[in-house]
Motif scaffolding. Structure first.
Motif, PDB file in Angstrom:
ATOM      1  N   LEU A 253       0.826  -1.206   0.000  1.00 36.10           N
ATOM      2  CA  LEU A 253       0.000   0.000   0.000  1.00 36.10           C
ATOM      3  C   LEU A 253       0.856   1.250   0.000  1.00 36.10           C
ATOM      4  CD1 LEU A 253      -2.637  -1.077   2.698  1.00 36.10           C
ATOM      5  CD2 LEU A 253      -2.784  -1.331   0.204  1.00 36.10           C
ATOM      6  N   MET A 254       0.264   2.341  -0.472  1.00 39.17           N
ATOM      7  CA  MET A 254       0.961   3.625  -0.455  1.00 39.17           C
ATOM      8  C   MET A 254       0.987   4.191   0.963  1.00 39.17           C
ATOM      9  SD  MET A 254      -0.270   5.402  -4.026  1.00 39.17           S
ATOM     10  CE  MET A 254      -1.730   4.428  -4.398  1.00 39.17           C
ATOM     11  N   PRO A 255       1.977   5.031   1.268  1.00 35.46           N
ATOM     12  CA  PRO A 255       2.071   5.599   2.612  1.00 35.46           C
ATOM     13  C   PRO A 255       0.784   6.319   3.005  1.00 35.46           C
ATOM     14  CG  PRO A 255       4.075   6.041   1.377  1.00 35.46           C
ATOM     15  CD  PRO A 255       3.082   5.464   0.402  1.00 35.46           C
ATOM     16  N   SER A 256       0.276   5.985   4.200  1.00 38.50           N
ATOM     17  CA  SER A 256      -0.964   6.598   4.701  1.00 38.50           C
ATOM     18  C   SER A 256      -1.253   6.052   6.093  1.00 38.50           C
ATOM     19  CB  SER A 256      -2.151   6.280   3.779  1.00 38.50           C
ATOM     20  OG  SER A 256      -2.440   4.893   3.819  1.00 38.50           O
ATOM     21  N   ASP A 257      -2.268   6.611   6.751  1.00 36.91           N
ATOM     22  CA  ASP A 257      -2.789   6.010   7.970  1.00 36.91           C
ATOM     23  C   ASP A 257      -3.528   4.735   7.588  1.00 36.91           C
ATOM     24  OD1 ASP A 257      -1.817   8.111   9.487  1.00 36.91           O
ATOM     25  OD2 ASP A 257      -3.695   9.245   9.354  1.00 36.91           O
ATOM     26  N   LEU A 258      -3.395   3.693   8.402  1.00 39.02           N
ATOM     27  CA  LEU A 258      -4.034   2.425   8.063  1.00 39.02           C
ATOM     28  C   LEU A 258      -5.554   2.504   8.203  1.00 39.02           C
ATOM     29  CD1 LEU A 258      -3.943  -0.486   7.224  1.00 39.02           C
ATOM     30  CD2 LEU A 258      -3.312  -1.113   9.560  1.00 39.02           C
ATOM     31  N   GLY A 259      -6.049   3.140   9.252  1.00 40.30           N
ATOM     32  CA  GLY A 259      -7.493   3.274   9.430  1.00 40.30           C
ATOM     33  C   GLY A 259      -8.147   2.002   9.929  1.00 40.30           C
ATOM     34  N   ALA A 277      -4.254   4.244  14.549  1.00 41.28           N
ATOM     35  CA  ALA A 277      -3.032   4.700  15.218  1.00 41.28           C
ATOM     36  C   ALA A 277      -1.774   4.269  14.468  1.00 41.28           C
ATOM     37  CB  ALA A 277      -2.983   4.167  16.647  1.00 41.28           C
ATOM     38  N   TYR A 278      -1.926   3.461  13.436  1.00 38.83           N
ATOM     39  CA  TYR A 278      -0.767   2.902  12.753  1.00 38.83           C
ATOM     40  C   TYR A 278      -0.693   3.399  11.323  1.00 38.83           C
ATOM     41  CZ  TYR A 278      -1.271   0.146  16.878  1.00 38.83           C
ATOM     42  OH  TYR A 278      -1.425  -0.217  18.184  1.00 38.83           O
ATOM     43  N   LYS A 279       0.519   3.535  10.831  1.00 38.21           N
ATOM     44  CA  LYS A 279       0.769   4.093   9.510  1.00 38.21           C
ATOM     45  C   LYS A 279       1.417   3.075   8.586  1.00 38.21           C
ATOM     46  CE  LYS A 279       1.451   8.922  10.977  1.00 38.21           C
ATOM     47  NZ  LYS A 279       0.267   9.425  10.222  1.00 38.21           N
ATOM     48  N   ILE A 280       1.051   3.151   7.315  1.00 39.13           N
ATOM     49  CA  ILE A 280       1.790   2.458   6.264  1.00 39.13           C
ATOM     50  C   ILE A 280       2.922   3.386   5.856  1.00 39.13           C
ATOM     51  CG2 ILE A 280       1.703   1.468   3.967  1.00 39.13           C
ATOM     52  CD1 ILE A 280       0.046  -0.064   5.968  1.00 39.13           C
ATOM     53  N   GLU A 281       4.159   2.905   5.914  1.00 40.10           N
ATOM     54  CA  GLU A 281       5.322   3.728   5.604  1.00 40.10           C
ATOM     55  C   GLU A 281       6.146   3.085   4.493  1.00 40.10           C
ATOM     56  OE1 GLU A 281       7.433   5.389   9.131  1.00 40.10           O
ATOM     57  OE2 GLU A 281       6.150   3.988  10.232  1.00 40.10           O
ATOM     58  N   SER A 282       6.718   3.920   3.628  1.00 41.11           N
ATOM     59  CA  SER A 282       7.581   3.415   2.563  1.00 41.11           C
ATOM     60  C   SER A 282       8.735   2.614   3.151  1.00 41.11           C
ATOM     61  CB  SER A 282       8.143   4.581   1.742  1.00 41.11           C
ATOM     62  OG  SER A 282       7.125   5.280   1.079  1.00 41.11           O
ATOM     63  N   GLY A 283       8.994   1.447   2.577  1.00 41.13           N
ATOM     64  CA  GLY A 283      10.127   0.650   3.002  1.00 41.13           C
ATOM     65  C   GLY A 283       9.984  -0.004   4.355  1.00 41.13           C
TER      66      GLY A 283
END
Length: 321
Positions: A253-259, A277-283
């Motif tokens: 997924l692209m960087p964003s809040d997971l939701g 509370a958790y984020k998708i982050e590059s790498g």
């Protein structure tokens, strides 16, 4: 065949450039590409890759001619990919090749900037990649559209100021998506099992433009992603207290809040878990580990770097009834 590719960070991609005094075709020595194999990090959903690239893989390369004496940051406002434009470089299981061949500039002091991405996209493939136009100035970019399975691991690389004197030019790839994976287990209360059928990420970027100028995504559309486990969504049986990775649910997924995420168990009504509370982050690899017990679902999270496996845990023991 889907491009289901799982890579570790810092894949070394070498653009082997042989010394030449010409940029014309059929004169001097051609630019050759050499891409070393990598070690696969995670077995893909459908295709087992013991190590490295496989027959049919391809990368895309953009090349920008930079005149002698020009400073790229000043020159790029008018620069176009006139050396190479979305050049497909294909792997046949043994060697990498492309056509027509290109040659180094003959003017002393002239340079070439290279920008590369994997997997190659021609605007119609399952990769969802469509590169910027040939007459667009400045560093390149591409539109990326997430497919229904979110199973494309997208990487980019760049090398600026290259010339024949540079010898072999290295383009180390880096992940620009984040990997989301799910593990499941039963509690140690014992005596039961369950089947997990679907994971539904309710809101995530679905379309965005990536630019090498700043290495950023500009999101233009959002939506939901749903993945099913097993053949025709039959699900995955969970009957162990040891966390089991369900690879069918792995998403890129692209960087964003997971939701919020919906989980469908035993084909019954979906349960919603708030993971805002958790984020998708590059790498980064974000792992959600669910434990099912008689009272509800508890979960822990961990985030790993793709390059060194370092782990930290932003949340533990969170519980939903």
């Amino acid at each position: 065949m889907k491009l289901l590719v799982k890579h570790i960070l810092n894949v070394g991609f070498l653009l082997a450039v042989l010394a030449s005094t010409s940029c014309q075709k059929d004169t001097g020595e051609a630019v050759e590409f050499r891409v070393p194999q990598y070690t696969a990090e995670l077995e893909p959903k459908a295709v087992v890759r013991d190590a490295g690239f496989v027959d049919g893989d391809a990368i895309g390369v953009m090349g920008y001619y930079v005149p002698a004496g020009a400073v790229w940051n000043d020159y790029k406002a008018s620069a176009k990919p006139d050396f190479m434009y979305n050049q497909r470089v294909s792997y046949d299981g043994a060697t990498w090749s492309y056509a027509p061949k290109m040659y180094w500039p003959q003017i002393d002091g002239a340079k070439v900037n290279f920008y590369s991405y994997f997997p190659y996209g021609d605007g119609t493939s399952e990769t969802g990649v469509k590169v910027s136009a040939k007459d667009e100035t400045g560093e390149p970019g591409f539109t990326f559209v997430l497919n229904e399975s979110a199973d494309v691991d997208l990487m980019v690389a760049s090398a600026e100021g290259c010339s024949s004197a540079s010898g072999s030019v290295s383009l180390p790839f880096k992940h620009i998506l984040g990997k989301l994976q799910f593990k499941f287990s039963v509690s140690n209360q014992g005596g039961f099992s369950y089947v997990v059928n679907k994971i539904h990420v309710m809101e995530t970027p679905k379309e965005a433009v990536f630019s090498w100028d700043g290495d950023v995504f500009a999101v233009s559309g959002t939506g939901s992603i749903e993945a099913s486990a097993g053949e025709q969504g039959a699900g995955c049986l969970i009957d162990s207290t040891d966390p089991q990775l369900v690879e069918d649910f792995t998403m890129f997924l692209m960087p964003s809040d997971l939701g919020k995420v919906q989980i469908t168990i035993n084909n019954e009504g979906a349960q919603i878990v708030d993971l805002s509370a958790y984020k998708i982050e590059s790498g980064k690899v974000l792992t959600i580990s669910f434990v099912i017990n008689l009272s509800g679902i508890s979960f822990t999270t961990s985030i790993d770097d793709w390059d060194d496996g370092g782990t930290y845990t932003p949340g533990n023991g969170q519980y939903i009834g």
